[in-house]
Scaffold this motif. Structure first.
Motif, short mmCIF file in Angstrom:
data_model
loop_
_atom_site.label_atom_id
_atom_site.label_comp_id
_atom_site.label_asym_id
_atom_site.label_seq_id
_atom_site.Cartn_x
_atom_site.Cartn_y
_atom_site.Cartn_z
N LYS A 50 0.84 -1.19 0.00
CA LYS A 50 0.00 0.00 0.00
C LYS A 50 0.89 1.25 0.00
N PHE A 51 0.81 2.01 -1.08
CA PHE A 51 1.69 3.16 -1.29
C PHE A 51 0.95 4.48 -1.10
N SER A 52 1.63 5.44 -0.47
CA SER A 52 1.22 6.85 -0.60
C SER A 52 1.76 7.27 -1.96
N ARG A 53 0.91 7.20 -2.96
CA ARG A 53 1.40 7.18 -4.33
C ARG A 53 2.03 8.49 -4.78
N ALA A 54 1.53 9.61 -4.30
CA ALA A 54 2.09 10.91 -4.68
C ALA A 54 2.67 11.58 -3.44
N SER A 55 1.90 12.39 -2.71
CA SER A 55 2.41 12.97 -1.46
C SER A 55 2.62 11.85 -0.45
N TYR A 56 3.59 12.01 0.44
CA TYR A 56 4.00 10.86 1.25
C TYR A 56 4.35 11.20 2.70
N LEU A 57 4.39 12.49 3.06
CA LEU A 57 4.69 12.90 4.43
C LEU A 57 3.70 13.98 4.87
N LEU A 58 3.53 14.10 6.17
CA LEU A 58 2.60 15.09 6.72
C LEU A 58 3.31 15.97 7.74
N SER A 59 3.09 17.27 7.61
CA SER A 59 3.57 18.22 8.61
C SER A 59 2.81 19.53 8.51
N LEU A 60 2.53 19.95 7.26
CA LEU A 60 2.04 21.31 7.02
C LEU A 60 0.57 21.51 7.33
N LEU A 61 -0.20 20.42 7.50
CA LEU A 61 -1.63 20.57 7.75
C LEU A 61 -1.85 21.48 8.96
N ARG A 62 -2.68 22.50 8.77
CA ARG A 62 -2.85 23.53 9.79
C ARG A 62 -3.46 22.95 11.06
N PRO A 63 -2.92 23.31 12.22
CA PRO A 63 -3.42 22.75 13.48
C PRO A 63 -4.88 23.08 13.73
N GLN A 64 -5.35 24.24 13.21
CA GLN A 64 -6.78 24.57 13.37
C GLN A 64 -7.66 23.53 12.69
N ILE A 65 -7.20 23.01 11.57
CA ILE A 65 -8.00 22.03 10.84
C ILE A 65 -8.06 20.72 11.62
N TYR A 66 -6.93 20.29 12.17
CA TYR A 66 -6.94 19.11 13.05
C TYR A 66 -8.04 19.23 14.10
N ALA A 67 -8.03 20.40 14.78
CA ALA A 67 -8.92 20.57 15.93
C ALA A 67 -10.37 20.80 15.50
N GLU A 68 -10.58 21.75 14.57
CA GLU A 68 -11.94 22.16 14.21
C GLU A 68 -12.71 21.05 13.48
N LEU A 69 -12.01 20.23 12.70
CA LEU A 69 -12.68 19.14 12.00
C LEU A 69 -12.60 17.82 12.76
N GLU A 70 -11.99 17.85 13.95
CA GLU A 70 -11.89 16.66 14.81
C GLU A 70 -11.36 15.45 14.03
N LEU A 71 -10.24 15.66 13.36
CA LEU A 71 -9.73 14.62 12.47
C LEU A 71 -9.30 13.36 13.21
N GLN A 72 -8.81 13.53 14.42
CA GLN A 72 -8.43 12.34 15.19
C GLN A 72 -9.66 11.47 15.46
N ARG A 73 -10.76 12.11 15.79
CA ARG A 73 -12.00 11.37 16.03
C ARG A 73 -12.48 10.66 14.77
N HIS A 74 -12.13 11.23 13.62
CA HIS A 74 -12.54 10.64 12.35
C HIS A 74 -11.49 9.69 11.78
N GLY A 75 -10.54 9.27 12.61
CA GLY A 75 -9.66 8.18 12.23
C GLY A 75 -8.23 8.54 11.89
N LEU A 76 -7.87 9.82 11.90
CA LEU A 76 -6.50 10.19 11.53
C LEU A 76 -5.53 9.83 12.67
N ARG A 77 -4.50 9.11 12.29
CA ARG A 77 -3.43 8.78 13.24
C ARG A 77 -2.10 9.07 12.57
#
Length: 595
Positions: free
Chosen positions: A100-127
């Protein structure tokens, strides 16, 4: 484990050799994201409505973010994606059976912290799986074993590593990190709001003009934060990164390692003026509160897109795959009134947000006569040159580097989780690789960033096997002498990359089970990246802030009322950041409320 993977590798290779050509391997997708997309909105194909408040073209991460914020505000929103899998370039795909490949983008850092919190991404499965250490640069040299540079979040250990090459550099490194960190903190607020609309500052009533002045607040905050260091920071933004690094350091392995962040994804050399901003762009992120950290997404980058999609659908948004938009519908008043699909279906809406590139949005989806000529010319002139060829590789064992050999049990070592920089002994090598590409020739010694996400996320590959991401440059979109990126050219370049890796990690070529080669034309064809450019357009100073995608249209609104740009071609640019989607949604929402 190695025996288990070896047996599986033999079966996979036999299957591939009998039924696969390299072209078939490239285009065959057992896409994880597809099943997730359908789970996110089961039955959605039966309930595509003919009218919504807003339609988002493209289910890249920015489009999904925009949809989530619009829907959260009560704007009934549909997202229409042409591919069979959502996520744009942030997808997980099973290119080789079991891998299973991250076929194009492959690393995470730049996602804005407000989006993590406001969209509750951890609750929606992001690890997210943080990496420490995070950077490994092995050297090719005559000594045994060869030296290497390993960097992580422990400053004392970093200084010890750097001291192998220069005691002076080891002492300067903490000050350099603090200096860059100060600049990032000052510029950070500019990412989360539209660029200042200078044309609007002097318009309207006095009250309206005062309100417009509030838009200057992030810019003024940044200027105040930079303070007396402003001249030095200005130099970082405008000078070649090689000049800046020469002011701080003397050891080439350290300078070349740091310079990779200034040129990655960009058709620039460390000696190109303005390359310093690209470095800043790549250190602006954070993971779990740690500034500048990068990590892997558990399950691959598609899992991030799925988390955002789940956040949007949980709020009531509709998301559809295999719904290619043919053009934007315009009313007699010239306003955007929805979209038409390739199958003839028309979907009406009050707002249209495009996650597609500016080139696709304005040069393909809108009749040219509906746009100002100077605007069209600006979009046509955007620099979309790309140096990137991404190669996804399935291997039956971990690479064993001469500078850091594997242990007998074959288990991942700390450096295996890193971004592994090859052909980065000095900045001259990077400049030479760039120079060759400017003449239409793929680099003889390409800059290679090698990542092994399965070192931290073993579920991405069969037991004992691994997935390897090779982000390589420089490869021009257009080859010299009228040559094309045919299968022969692609495989010749991939073989050259593998030969380079073999020099650092003997046995790598023998470990390869399968590979997926994505040149700039492939990145454009599959993911809609103009010219294969991962940022939807270069991140040079003349294509940022006020001028992204064009002067007077940097605030997400377009010359077509009701049509907004919400992808990486808008401020603040590329990377898996989500800021363009969030900002564009806020602008569109403001206009929607005044309808």
């Amino acid at each position: 484990m190695a025996r288990h993977c070896g047996a599986m590798a033999t079966r996979i290779q036999a299957r591939l050799s009998t039924v696969c050509s390299s072209r078939w391997l490239q285009d065959w997708h057992l896409s994880l994201g597809l099943s997730g997309a359908r789970l996110a909105h089961a039955g959605a194909a039966e309930r595509l409505q003919r009218e919504y408040d807003a339609v988002v073209i493209g289910a890249g991460h920015n489009g999904l973010v925009a949809a989530a914020y619009l829907q959260q505000a009560g704007v009934h929103t549909a997202v229409l994606e042409k591919r069979h899998v959502l996520g744009g370039a942030a997808v997980t795909e099973e290119i080789v059976p079991g891998f299973k490949f991250s076929r194009a983008s492959y690393l995470l850092s730049l996602l804005r912290p407000q989006i993590y919190a406001e969209l509750e991404l951890q609750r929606h499965g992001l690890r997210v799986l943080p990496r420490d250490p995070y950077s490994f640069t092995p050297l090719l040299e005559d000594r045994s074993p060869p030296r290497s540079l390993l960097l992580g979040h422990n400053m004392a250990q970093n200084q010890q590593q750097i001291a192998q090459f220069s005691q002076k550099d080891a002492q300067a490194y903490p000050e350099y990190e603090a200096f860059m960190g100060g600049m990032v903190s000052a510029l950070d607020p500019l990412l989360d709001s539209p660029p200042v609309d200078t044309a609007a500052l002097g318009k309207g009533s006095l009250l309206q003009q005062l309100r417009n002045l509030r838009a200057l607040r992030p810019l003024l905050q940044a200027g105040l934060a930079l303070g007396q260091q402003l001249p030095r920071y200005y130099e970082v933004l405008t000078a070649p990164i090689s000049k800046i690094l020469d002011q701080w350091f003397e050891s080439e392995p350290l300078k070349a390692t740091l310079a990779t962040d200034a040129v990655i994804g960009a058709m620039t050399s460390p000696h190109t003026p303005g390359s310093g901003y690209v470095l800043l762009h790549h250190v602006m992120g954070e993971l779990e509160g740690r500034r500048g950290a990068w990590g892997y997404v558990a399950g691959g980058m598609g899992a991030l897109s799925q988390a955002i999609a789940h956040a949007a659908t949980a709020r009531g948004a509709h998301i559809f795959v295999e719904k290619a938009v043919c053009h934007v519908l315009l009313g007699r008043d010239g306003q955007a009134r929805g979209v038409a699909l390739q199958d003839g279906t028309e979907v009406r809406s009050k707002l249209v947000l495009s996650n597609a590139s500016p080139q696709i949005t304005f040069l393909e989806l809108i009749p040219q006569e509906q746009l100002p000529k100077d605007f069209v010319q600006r979009i046509q002139q955007v620099d979309t040159r790309s140096p990137v060829t991404k190669i996804n590789v399935a291997v039956d064992r971990l690479p064993s580097f001469l500078a850091a050999p594997n242990t007998r049990d074959g288990q991942p070592l700390p450096h295996h989780q890193c971004s592994i920089h090859l052909n980065c002994e000095n900045t001259h090598l990077l400049h030479q690789a760039f120079t060759e590409a400017t003449h239409g020739h793929p680099s003889n010694r390409p800059m290679i960033e090698l990542c092994i996400p399965s070192a931290l996320d073993p579920g991405l590959a069969p037991q004992g096997c691994h997935v390897v991401s090779l982000f390589t440059q420089y490869t021009p979109s257009v080859l010299a002498d009228g040559q094309s990126w045919d299968e022969q050219a692609k495989n010749a370049y991939a073989d050259r990359v593998f030969d380079c890796i073999e020099d650092y990690a003997p046995g790598f070529k023998a470990s390869v089970i399968g590979r997926d080669i994505l040149t700039p034309p492939d990145l454009e064809r599959i993911f809609g990246l103009p010219g294969g450019n991962i940022f939807h357009g270069g991140m040079s100073l003349d294509q940022l802030y006020f001028a992204r995608p064009a002067p007077s249209y940097s605030g997400y609104r377009s010359p077509i009322p009701g049509l907004y740009l919400c992808g990486s071609g808008a401020h603040p640019g590329g990377g898996v950041m989500g800021a363009a989607g969030r900002n564009a949604a806020q602008v569109a929402l403001k206009d929607f409320r005044s309808l």
